[in-house]
Design a protein around this motif. Structure first.
Motif, PDB file in Angstrom:
ATOM      1  N   VAL A 113     -38.846 -21.442  63.294  1.00  0.00           N
ATOM      2  CA  VAL A 113     -38.531 -20.570  64.433  1.00  0.00           C
ATOM      3  C   VAL A 113     -39.391 -19.304  64.393  1.00  0.00           C
ATOM      4  O   VAL A 113     -39.648 -18.680  65.424  1.00  0.00           O
ATOM      5  CB  VAL A 113     -37.026 -20.215  64.463  1.00  0.00           C
ATOM      6  N   ILE A 114     -39.845 -18.923  63.187  1.00  0.00           N
ATOM      7  CA  ILE A 114     -40.752 -17.769  63.059  1.00  0.00           C
ATOM      8  C   ILE A 114     -41.990 -18.020  63.924  1.00  0.00           C
ATOM      9  O   ILE A 114     -42.626 -19.066  63.833  1.00  0.00           O
ATOM     10  CB  ILE A 114     -41.192 -17.566  61.591  1.00  0.00           C
ATOM     11  N   ASP A 198     -39.407 -11.318  64.360  1.00  0.00           N
ATOM     12  CA  ASP A 198     -40.473 -11.830  63.484  1.00  0.00           C
ATOM     13  C   ASP A 198     -40.901 -10.780  62.463  1.00  0.00           C
ATOM     14  O   ASP A 198     -41.030 -11.058  61.264  1.00  0.00           O
ATOM     15  CB  ASP A 198     -41.696 -12.241  64.310  1.00  0.00           C
ATOM     16  N   ILE A 199     -41.143  -9.555  62.942  1.00  0.00           N
ATOM     17  CA  ILE A 199     -41.609  -8.484  62.048  1.00  0.00           C
ATOM     18  C   ILE A 199     -40.578  -8.183  60.972  1.00  0.00           C
ATOM     19  O   ILE A 199     -40.902  -8.061  59.786  1.00  0.00           O
ATOM     20  CB  ILE A 199     -41.945  -7.214  62.856  1.00  0.00           C
ATOM     21  N   LEU A 202     -40.374 -11.047  58.413  1.00  0.00           N
ATOM     22  CA  LEU A 202     -41.492 -11.005  57.468  1.00  0.00           C
ATOM     23  C   LEU A 202     -41.315  -9.885  56.455  1.00  0.00           C
ATOM     24  O   LEU A 202     -41.583 -10.068  55.262  1.00  0.00           O
ATOM     25  CB  LEU A 202     -42.820 -10.825  58.219  1.00  0.00           C
ATOM     26  N   TYR A 203     -40.854  -8.738  56.934  1.00  0.00           N
ATOM     27  CA  TYR A 203     -40.647  -7.622  56.010  1.00  0.00           C
ATOM     28  C   TYR A 203     -39.582  -7.992  54.973  1.00  0.00           C
ATOM     29  O   TYR A 203     -39.725  -7.694  53.781  1.00  0.00           O
ATOM     30  CB  TYR A 203     -40.232  -6.352  56.750  1.00  0.00           C
ATOM     31  N   ALA A 204     -38.528  -8.652  55.420  1.00  0.00           N
ATOM     32  CA  ALA A 204     -37.460  -9.069  54.494  1.00  0.00           C
ATOM     33  C   ALA A 204     -37.996 -10.016  53.424  1.00  0.00           C
ATOM     34  O   ALA A 204     -37.530 -10.008  52.288  1.00  0.00           O
ATOM     35  CB  ALA A 204     -36.331  -9.748  55.279  1.00  0.00           C
ATOM     36  N   GLU A 228     -49.883  -2.696  70.573  1.00  0.00           N
ATOM     37  CA  GLU A 228     -49.996  -3.989  71.264  1.00  0.00           C
ATOM     38  C   GLU A 228     -50.036  -5.160  70.297  1.00  0.00           C
ATOM     39  O   GLU A 228     -49.400  -6.189  70.523  1.00  0.00           O
ATOM     40  CB  GLU A 228     -51.250  -3.984  72.139  1.00  0.00           C
ATOM     41  N   ASP A 229     -50.780  -5.027  69.207  1.00  0.00           N
ATOM     42  CA  ASP A 229     -50.914  -6.124  68.252  1.00  0.00           C
ATOM     43  C   ASP A 229     -49.712  -6.150  67.309  1.00  0.00           C
ATOM     44  O   ASP A 229     -49.352  -5.134  66.712  1.00  0.00           O
ATOM     45  CB  ASP A 229     -52.209  -5.968  67.447  1.00  0.00           C
ATOM     46  N   GLU A 230     -49.101  -7.299  67.170  1.00  0.00           N
ATOM     47  CA  GLU A 230     -47.901  -7.433  66.344  1.00  0.00           C
ATOM     48  C   GLU A 230     -48.162  -7.041  64.894  1.00  0.00           C
ATOM     49  O   GLU A 230     -47.316  -6.404  64.256  1.00  0.00           O
ATOM     50  CB  GLU A 230     -47.387  -8.876  66.414  1.00  0.00           C
TER      51      GLU A 230
END
Length: 431
Positions: A113-114, A198-199, A202-204, A228-230
């Motif tokens: 799902v990521i 998502d961010i 990923l940090y987790a 703008e860029d994730e």
């Protein structure tokens, strides 16, 4: 050469028409005070070296123009060295984007799902690592119970403890994402909610020590609106967490933020001993009633736009030109130190006003300089001292009085009050 905002100018903080019960925004662009696009660009040399000292006073006086807020934040948070060139920064940016893409692919392989444009709000596995075929999850993820993911998960055997813990966290992140800044037009788009999820997911995964904790979504949300860029948004959030992750660290017996609350109690005891005694009598000597202000940096006490204004003023006041170098050191654990990591004295002209005061007066606790946010909370308590002394007969009253300040605080005045209190504290603490 210049970064791009995720949305045109200030559209990212537009409120949805049906949301009427939100704090009013006080921030206004002030010609001659707000850091403008022209003044920002003029602070760079032809090669791209930034004289950040020229910009700090502007930010402290009137904030940042919304169209350049994201790229200025990257410097204030230590993403880039102001003494780097355009070319050097572009190389760093591309390297970080590749690193982010690599982590994202790693997470996607564990949970597809990521990066799919969706997110989950129900658990997908048990604490023993067995799949949960919850109808809500199947609906949210578009993964049927006969999907390859669930088949593979069931046949994979015992999962690594870190993987289980991470996957147990994903739906908690989703629940928080669903509640974050939902009065804003920006979050009417599901892809923006997914990007935030998502961010944080990923940090987790990469932060073994802290992982994800409630409140982080409030801190991360502005980043994806401004950049703008994730991947750029992720790294901006990661740098912010370098400052704040200690507040979220839990030992089982205590949470890191309690250390800041102890400092707050000490400051209040020195600045306003009568108020401190009164709060102790009410059972509030631990100052837990102020935990939200410190954990999410006043996001709930100000309108969205005003909280961004407050943050950038705080960061400009605290700015330390050594930040980038310290963050890049492999063993850096979030503790700021005095002097250069390379043995060179830092230029006081390139430091924020609050940092300069600490350098001059040695205003440090045993753990290092106290963050300005603690003095901001102390300033709020000082302003409400009379009301708290006369009307608070229990902790519920204290919480109600502090909740009533929502939308009624002025960010500029709050920072000015914190600076005055800081000076006063340094003088009295020396005696």
């Amino acid at each position: 050469m210049w970064g791009a905002a995720a949305e045109p100018a200030d559209s990212y903080y537009q409120i949805r028409p049906e949301c009427t019960d939100v704090p009013n925004t006080r921030f206004k662009i002030k010609p001659g005070k707000t850091l403008s696009v022209r003044k920002w660009h003029a602070a760079f040399t032809q090669e791209g070296l930034l004289d950040i000292g020229k910009t700090l006073s502007r930010i402290q006086r009137g904030g940042i123009h919304p169209s350049i807020r994201g790229e200025v934040w990257e410097f204030l948070l230590g993403c880039y060295d102001p003494k780097s060139t355009f070319e050097e920064r572009e190389q760093i940016r591309q390297r970080r984007r590749l690193q982010y893409a690599s982590w994202k692919q790693e997470c996607k392989q564990m949970f597809p799902v990521i990066g799919s444009g969706g997110f989950i709000t129900a658990p997908v596995i048990t604490e023993k690592g067995q799949p949960i075929l919850d109808p809500l999850v199947l609906q949210e993820t578009n993964l049927g119970e006969n999907s390859d993911f669930f088949k593979e998960l069931a046949s994979r055997g015992p999962l690594d403890k870190k993987v289980i813990q991470w996957m147990l966290t994903l739906h908690q992140i989703g629940l928080d994402v669903n509640r974050t800044d939902r009065t804003l037009v920006f979050y009417e788009k599901k892809e923006n909610l997914s990007k935030l999820w998502d961010i944080l997911a990923l940090y987790a995964w990469i932060d073994d020590d802290v992982g994800y904790c409630q409140g982080m979504s409030d801190l991360c949300s502005p980043m994806i609106m401004l950049l703008e860029d994730e991947a750029d948004a992720f790294w901006c959030f990661e740098r912010l967490m370098r400052r704040l992750r200690g507040n979220f660290r839990s030992t089982g017996k205590s949470v890191g933020v309690e250390e800041q609350l102890t400092h707050l109690a000490t400051i209040t005891q020195i600045i306003d001993p009568k108020l401190h005694t009164h709060l102790e009598k009410l059972g509030g000597g631990d100052y837990l009633f102020a935990i939200r202000m410190i954990m999410v940096q006043f996001r709930r006490e100000f309108s969205f736009c005003d909280s961004l204004y407050l943050w950038e003023m705080m960061w400009a006041l605290e700015y330390d030109p050594e930040m980038y170098s310290l963050y890049e050191e492999p063993q850096f654990e979030g503790q700021r130190t005095e002097g250069s990591s390379k043995g060179k004295p830092k230029s006081i002209n390139q430091c924020g006003k609050y940092e300069r005061e600490n350098m001059k007066n040695g205003g440090k606790s045993a753990e290092g300089p106290l963050p300005i946010s603690v003095f901001l909370v102390a300033s709020v308590l000082k302003d409400k001292s009379s009301k708290l002394m006369t009307e608070a007969r229990g902790l519920d009253d204290v919480v109600k009085i502090l909740n009533d300040i929502t939308g009624n605080l002025d960010a500029k005045k709050a920072c000015t009050g914190a600076m005055k209190l800081h000076k006063k504290y340094l003088k009295k603490a020396k005696k």
